[in-house]
Scaffold this motif. Structure first.
Motif, PDB file in Angstrom:
ATOM      1  N   LEU A 173       0.859  -1.179   0.000  1.00 41.68           N
ATOM      2  CA  LEU A 173       0.000   0.000   0.000  1.00 41.68           C
ATOM      3  C   LEU A 173       0.888   1.219   0.000  1.00 41.68           C
ATOM      4  O   LEU A 173       2.046   1.154   0.416  1.00 41.68           O
ATOM      5  CB  LEU A 173      -0.839   0.036   1.282  1.00 41.68           C
ATOM      6  CG  LEU A 173      -1.955  -0.983   1.435  1.00 41.68           C
ATOM      7  CD1 LEU A 173      -2.532  -0.875   2.836  1.00 41.68           C
ATOM      8  CD2 LEU A 173      -3.037  -0.747   0.398  1.00 41.68           C
TER       9      LEU A 173
ATOM     10  N   ILE B 244      -1.539   5.343   3.515  1.00 46.83           N
ATOM     11  CA  ILE B 244      -2.853   4.779   3.863  1.00 46.83           C
ATOM     12  C   ILE B 244      -2.727   3.515   4.713  1.00 46.83           C
ATOM     13  O   ILE B 244      -3.687   2.782   4.891  1.00 46.83           O
ATOM     14  CB  ILE B 244      -3.752   4.550   2.630  1.00 46.83           C
ATOM     15  CG1 ILE B 244      -3.069   3.667   1.607  1.00 46.83           C
ATOM     16  CG2 ILE B 244      -4.198   5.849   2.015  1.00 46.83           C
ATOM     17  CD1 ILE B 244      -4.044   3.174   0.552  1.00 46.83           C
TER      18      ILE B 244
ATOM     19  N   GLN C 202       0.137  -0.141  11.652  1.00 44.53           N
ATOM     20  CA  GLN C 202       0.915  -0.640  10.507  1.00 44.53           C
ATOM     21  C   GLN C 202       2.016   0.364  10.160  1.00 44.53           C
ATOM     22  O   GLN C 202       3.152   0.009   9.886  1.00 44.53           O
ATOM     23  CB  GLN C 202       0.013  -0.820   9.282  1.00 44.53           C
ATOM     24  CG  GLN C 202      -0.963  -1.957   9.357  1.00 44.53           C
ATOM     25  CD  GLN C 202      -1.866  -1.984   8.130  1.00 44.53           C
ATOM     26  OE1 GLN C 202      -2.484  -0.992   7.765  1.00 44.53           O
ATOM     27  NE2 GLN C 202      -1.954  -3.130   7.488  1.00 44.53           N
TER      28      GLN C 202
ATOM     29  N   GLY D  36      -4.328 -13.178  12.264  1.00 44.09           N
ATOM     30  CA  GLY D  36      -4.598 -13.203  10.826  1.00 44.09           C
ATOM     31  C   GLY D  36      -5.548 -12.079  10.443  1.00 44.09           C
ATOM     32  O   GLY D  36      -6.528 -11.837  11.134  1.00 44.09           O
ATOM     33  N   GLY D  37      -5.212 -11.369   9.363  1.00 41.94           N
ATOM     34  CA  GLY D  37      -6.119 -10.338   8.865  1.00 41.94           C
ATOM     35  C   GLY D  37      -5.863  -8.953   9.424  1.00 41.94           C
ATOM     36  O   GLY D  37      -6.594  -8.017   9.132  1.00 41.94           O
ATOM     37  N   THR D  38      -4.809  -8.793  10.221  1.00 38.64           N
ATOM     38  CA  THR D  38      -4.545  -7.460  10.773  1.00 38.64           C
ATOM     39  C   THR D  38      -3.608  -6.648   9.878  1.00 38.64           C
ATOM     40  O   THR D  38      -3.243  -5.523  10.224  1.00 38.64           O
ATOM     41  CB  THR D  38      -3.951  -7.543  12.203  1.00 38.64           C
ATOM     42  OG1 THR D  38      -2.893  -8.495  12.192  1.00 38.64           O
ATOM     43  CG2 THR D  38      -4.997  -7.950  13.217  1.00 38.64           C
ATOM     44  N   GLY D  39      -3.221  -7.242   8.751  1.00 41.46           N
ATOM     45  CA  GLY D  39      -2.486  -6.451   7.763  1.00 41.46           C
ATOM     46  C   GLY D  39      -0.964  -6.588   7.827  1.00 41.46           C
ATOM     47  O   GLY D  39      -0.250  -5.695   7.366  1.00 41.46           O
ATOM     48  N   LYS D  40      -0.479  -7.720   8.325  1.00 41.48           N
ATOM     49  CA  LYS D  40       0.980  -7.906   8.408  1.00 41.48           C
ATOM     50  C   LYS D  40       1.591  -8.002   7.001  1.00 41.48           C
ATOM     51  O   LYS D  40       2.606  -7.378   6.706  1.00 41.48           O
ATOM     52  CB  LYS D  40       1.321  -9.184   9.199  1.00 41.48           C
ATOM     53  CG  LYS D  40       0.801  -9.181  10.615  1.00 41.48           C
ATOM     54  CD  LYS D  40       1.107 -10.464  11.335  1.00 41.48           C
ATOM     55  CE  LYS D  40       0.431 -11.688  10.773  1.00 41.48           C
ATOM     56  NZ  LYS D  40      -1.039 -11.726  10.868  1.00 41.48           N
ATOM     57  N   SER D  41       0.925  -8.803   6.148  1.00 44.17           N
ATOM     58  CA  SER D  41       1.485  -8.983   4.791  1.00 44.17           C
ATOM     59  C   SER D  41       1.531  -7.651   4.053  1.00 44.17           C
ATOM     60  O   SER D  41       2.443  -7.396   3.267  1.00 44.17           O
ATOM     61  CB  SER D  41       0.647  -9.974   3.987  1.00 44.17           C
ATOM     62  OG  SER D  41       0.461 -11.137   4.732  1.00 44.17           O
ATOM     63  N   LYS D  42       0.522  -6.809   4.303  1.00 41.66           N
ATOM     64  CA  LYS D  42       0.515  -5.496   3.643  1.00 41.66           C
ATOM     65  C   LYS D  42       1.731  -4.689   4.086  1.00 41.66           C
ATOM     66  O   LYS D  42       2.356  -4.000   3.291  1.00 41.66           O
ATOM     67  CB  LYS D  42      -0.754  -4.721   4.012  1.00 41.66           C
ATOM     68  CG  LYS D  42      -1.961  -5.160   3.223  1.00 41.66           C
ATOM     69  CD  LYS D  42      -1.898  -4.657   1.806  1.00 41.66           C
ATOM     70  CE  LYS D  42      -3.107  -5.119   1.020  1.00 41.66           C
ATOM     71  NZ  LYS D  42      -2.869  -5.129  -0.429  1.00 41.66           N
TER      72      LYS D  42
ATOM     73  N   GLN E 152      -1.491 -18.653  15.946  1.00 42.00           N
ATOM     74  CA  GLN E 152      -2.077 -19.024  14.655  1.00 42.00           C
ATOM     75  C   GLN E 152      -1.661 -20.442  14.248  1.00 42.00           C
ATOM     76  O   GLN E 152      -2.480 -21.327  14.112  1.00 42.00           O
ATOM     77  CB  GLN E 152      -1.672 -18.018  13.597  1.00 42.00           C
ATOM     78  CG  GLN E 152      -2.689 -17.908  12.473  1.00 42.00           C
ATOM     79  CD  GLN E 152      -2.387 -16.703  11.572  1.00 42.00           C
ATOM     80  OE1 GLN E 152      -1.383 -16.011  11.741  1.00 42.00           O
ATOM     81  NE2 GLN E 152      -3.255 -16.448  10.627  1.00 42.00           N
TER      82      GLN E 152
ATOM     83  N   MET F 297      -8.399  -6.124   9.724  1.00 40.96           N
ATOM     84  CA  MET F 297      -8.603  -5.462   8.434  1.00 40.96           C
ATOM     85  C   MET F 297      -9.379  -6.343   7.454  1.00 40.96           C
ATOM     86  O   MET F 297      -9.950  -5.863   6.496  1.00 40.96           O
ATOM     87  CB  MET F 297      -7.256  -5.114   7.800  1.00 40.96           C
ATOM     88  CG  MET F 297      -6.377  -4.231   8.630  1.00 40.96           C
ATOM     89  SD  MET F 297      -7.129  -2.644   8.986  1.00 40.96           S
ATOM     90  CE  MET F 297      -7.361  -1.994   7.362  1.00 40.96           C
ATOM     91  N   ARG F 298      -9.333  -7.651   7.686  1.00 41.07           N
ATOM     92  CA  ARG F 298      -9.957  -8.544   6.704  1.00 41.07           C
ATOM     93  C   ARG F 298     -11.450  -8.681   6.963  1.00 41.07           C
ATOM     94  O   ARG F 298     -12.260  -8.677   6.050  1.00 41.07           O
ATOM     95  CB  ARG F 298      -9.285  -9.916   6.752  1.00 41.07           C
ATOM     96  CG  ARG F 298      -9.866 -10.881   5.747  1.00 41.07           C
ATOM     97  CD  ARG F 298      -9.123 -12.196   5.732  1.00 41.07           C
ATOM     98  NE  ARG F 298      -7.782 -12.062   5.198  1.00 41.07           N
ATOM     99  CZ  ARG F 298      -6.690 -12.564   5.756  1.00 41.07           C
ATOM    100  NH1 ARG F 298      -6.781 -13.237   6.882  1.00 41.07           N
ATOM    101  NH2 ARG F 298      -5.511 -12.412   5.208  1.00 41.07           N
TER     102      ARG F 298
END
Ligand SMILES: Nc1ncnc2c1ncn2[C@@H]1O[C@H](COP(=O)(O)OP(=O)(O)OP(=O)(O)O)[C@@H](O)[C@H]1O
Length: 444
Positions: free
Chosen positions: A222, A226, A231, A262-268, A386, A431-432
Motif C-alpha cells: 500500500l 494509507i 501498521q 490473521g487479517g490485521t495487515g501484516k502482509s501489507k 495461529q 482489516m480482513r
C-alpha cells in the motif's frame, strides 16, 4: 483444508462433530464435496511442484548434480517434499495432458514478466486517471488522431515516472547494480533515490496511485500514507532503520516482532516495506522467507530451507564447502531478513537459521561478527496462536521459556535468540473481517 473449503461460523461446531477426528471430518467432507472442491484439493500442490521443477532445472543449469540426494534435499521447502508420483501425463476433465501439449501452450503464451508489466502499466494509468471512464477501454481508431491537452501531458509524465519506479521494484531484487559495491558508494546512490517519508493522510483520502500492481499471487503493498497507525508504526521503524543503514550510521541490529492475528495487515506491511527497499534501489538487501511454500509465495519470498540451505532433515553432518559457498553468495548483500508466520518455527530451527545466516554473511563487508545473524536485521511476523511449530513438542514453541529439563542445546540457543527481539509492534485492528458477527463470535 476444512477451514479453507468448508463454510463455517464456529469452527468447533461446524467443521467436525465432537466424536470425529479432524482426519475423519476431512474425509467425510471430501466424500460429499463438489468436483470444484476436489479439483482445488488435487491441484493445491501444483505451484510448488512447478517451483521445485524450476529449482531443480536451475540447479542442473548451474552444474550442481541433482542426483546428490542429501544436497538436493537441502534445497527443498518442507511442504515441497510430498510431490506425489512422477508421471509424464495427467488427465484433467477427460483430456490427456502431455509434456508436448504443455510445451505448446507455453510457446503460445506471452512471457509472465511482460504480462505483469502490462498489467502494472494499466493499473498505474488507471490510478492516475488517464482513462476517461471507470471501465473505459483504450481503443485506437486507425487514421484518427487527437490532440493531447496540457493535463494529459502531466498525467503521462506521472505515469512514466511511476512505471520507472515499478521497473525498479521488479528488477532490482537479487543483485545490486554493478556500480553499487561498497557501503559508502551505496549511500551516494541512495541520496538520489530517497523519497521523503510521506505525510500521513486521513483514512479514505488516498493518493491517486494507492498501490502498485502485484506480481501475480503476491499480496500488493500500500502507499505508506494509507497504512493504519499501527501498521505505519511498524513500517516507519523499518524505514528509519534502513535509512540509517544506508547513510552508514551503523544502527544496532534491528530485532523486531510484528505481531498480529490473521487479517490485521501484516502482509501489507511486509509488501509496503519491500516497496520502500525498491524505491531506494536496494531491494537486493532484503530477504523474505516463511516456513511453508504457500506463506513464502504470498510475500514473494522463499522457504526457510531454500533461502538458508538448511537441510529439511537435520543429519548432524558438517556443512559442505559447496553449501557454504552457495549461502555466502546468496547472503553477501543481504542486510534485512523478514520471516512470516514465525509461530511455525521451532526454537531449534531459529538456532539453525541464525547459524546459517551468520555463515552466509561471514567475509562480506557488512558482516558484524559480534551480533547474531552476522548483524543481519531480523523482523519476525505472525501470531503465536495461529500456527504452532510443525511436528515438534510444546517445548519447541518459541514462546515456551527455556527449561533445562526439556530443552536441547540447540532449542535453548533458539530461545535465547528469540529473546533478543525486543522491538515489538502489535497490530490489533482487524482489516480482513468487517462483519461484526465474525469479529466477536461470542456475541449473539
Ligand atoms: N491499511 C489497510 N487499508 C485497507 N485494507 C487493508 C489495510 N491493511 C490490510 N488490508 C486488507 O486486510 C486484509 C488482510 O491483510 P493481510 O493479508 O495483510 O493480513 P495478515 O495479517 O497478513 O493476514 P494473515 O496472517 O492471515 O496472512 C487484506 O484484504 C488487505 O488488503
Amino acid at each position: 483444508m476444512l477451514l479453507l473449503l468448508k463454510p463455517w461460523r464456529d469452527p468447533l461446531k461446524d467443521l467436525k462433530h465432537q466424536s470425529q477426528t479432524w482426519i475423519d471430518a476431512f474425509e467425510a467432507f471430501m466424500l460429499d464435496s463438489s468436483d470444484k472442491v476436489r479439483r482445488i484439493v488435487d491441484n493445491i500442490e501444483y505451484p510448488h511442484e512447478c517451483r521445485l521443477a524450476a529449482d531443480l532445472a536451475r540447479e542442473s543449469e548451474s552444474n550442481i548434480p541433482v542426483d546428490d540426494v542429501v544436497e538436493a534435499g537441502v534445497m527443498l521447502g518442507v511442504d515441497e517434499l510430498s510431490l506425489g508420483e512422477d508421471t509424464d501425463t495427467r488427465n484433467v476433465g477427460g483430456e490427456t495432458i502431455t509434456e508436448e501439449s504443455i510445451t505448446a501452450i507455453y510457446e503460445n503464451l506471452t512471457p509472465r514478466s511482460e504480462l505483469n508489466h502490462a498489467r502494472q502499466a494499466i493499473e498505474i494509468a488507471k490510478g492516475l486517471r488517464i482513462f476517461k471512464g471507470q471501465n473505459a477501454e483504450w481503443t485506437v481508431h486507425p487514421g484518427s488522431t487527437a490532440n493531447a491537452l496540457g493535463g494529459d501531458i502531466v498525467k503521462l509524465s506521472a505515469w512514466k515516472e511511476q512505471m520507472k519506479k515499478d521497473v525498479l521494484t521488479q528488477t532490482a531484487d537479487e543483485d545490486p547494480p554493478a556500480s553499487v559495491s561498497t557501503a559508502s558508494n551505496t549511500s551516494a546512490v541512495i541520496t538520489q533515490l530517497i523519497v521523503e517519508p510521506p505525510q500521513k493522510t486521513p483514512v479514505g483520502v488516498g493518493p491517486a496511485v494507492v498501490a502498485t500492481a502485484p506480481v501475480v499471487g503476491v499480496i500488493a503493498g500500500l502507499h505508506p500514507s494509507i497504512l493504519r497507525d499501527e501498521q505505519y508504526r511498524a513500517f516507519d521503524i523499518i524505514r528509519w532503520h534502513l535509512d540509517e543503514t544506508l547513510a552508514d550510521r551503523n544502527p544496532p541490529p534491528l530485532r523486531m516482532v510484528l505481531y498480529g492475528e490473521g487479517g490485521t495487515g501484516k502482509s501489507k506491511v511486509i509488501q509496503t516495506v519491500t516497496e520502500a527497499f525498491a524505491q531506494r534501489g536496494v531491494r537486493y538487501m532484503l530477504a523474505k522467507t516463511a516456513y511453508t511454500g504457500v506463506a513464502a509465495s504470498l510475500i514473494d519470498g522463499k522457504t526457510i530451507n531454500t533461502l538458508m540451505s538448511i537441510p529439511v532433515k537435520a543429519n548432524g553432518a558438517a556443512m559442505s564447502d559447496r553449501v557454504k559457498t552457495r549461502i555466502q553468495a546468496a547472503w553477501k548483500h543481504k542486510r534485512y531478513l523478514i520471516v512470516d508466520e514465525f509461530s511455525m518455527i521451532p526454537k531449534s530451527l531459529l538456532q539453525a537459521m541464525e547459524k546459517h545466516v551468520s555463515i552466509g554473511k561471514a567475509g562480506s563487508s557488512s558482516y558484524r561478527e559480534e551480533y547474531t545473524f552476522g548483524g543481519v536485521n531480523v523482523i519476525l511476523c505472525g501470531d503465536l496462536h495461529q500456527f504452532p511449530p510443525v511436528a515438534k513438542g510444546k517445548f519447541e514453541c518459541l514462546f515456551t521459556r527455556q527449561d533445562p529439563a526439556t530443552d536441547t542445546e540447540n532449542s535453548a540457543l533458539g530461545r535465547r535468540i528469540y529473546e533478543e527481539l525486543t522491538t515489538v509492534v502489535v497490530l490489533r485492528e482487524q482489516m480482513r473481517v468487517t462483519d461484526p458477527i465474525w469479529r466477536d463470535p461470542g456475541a449473539d
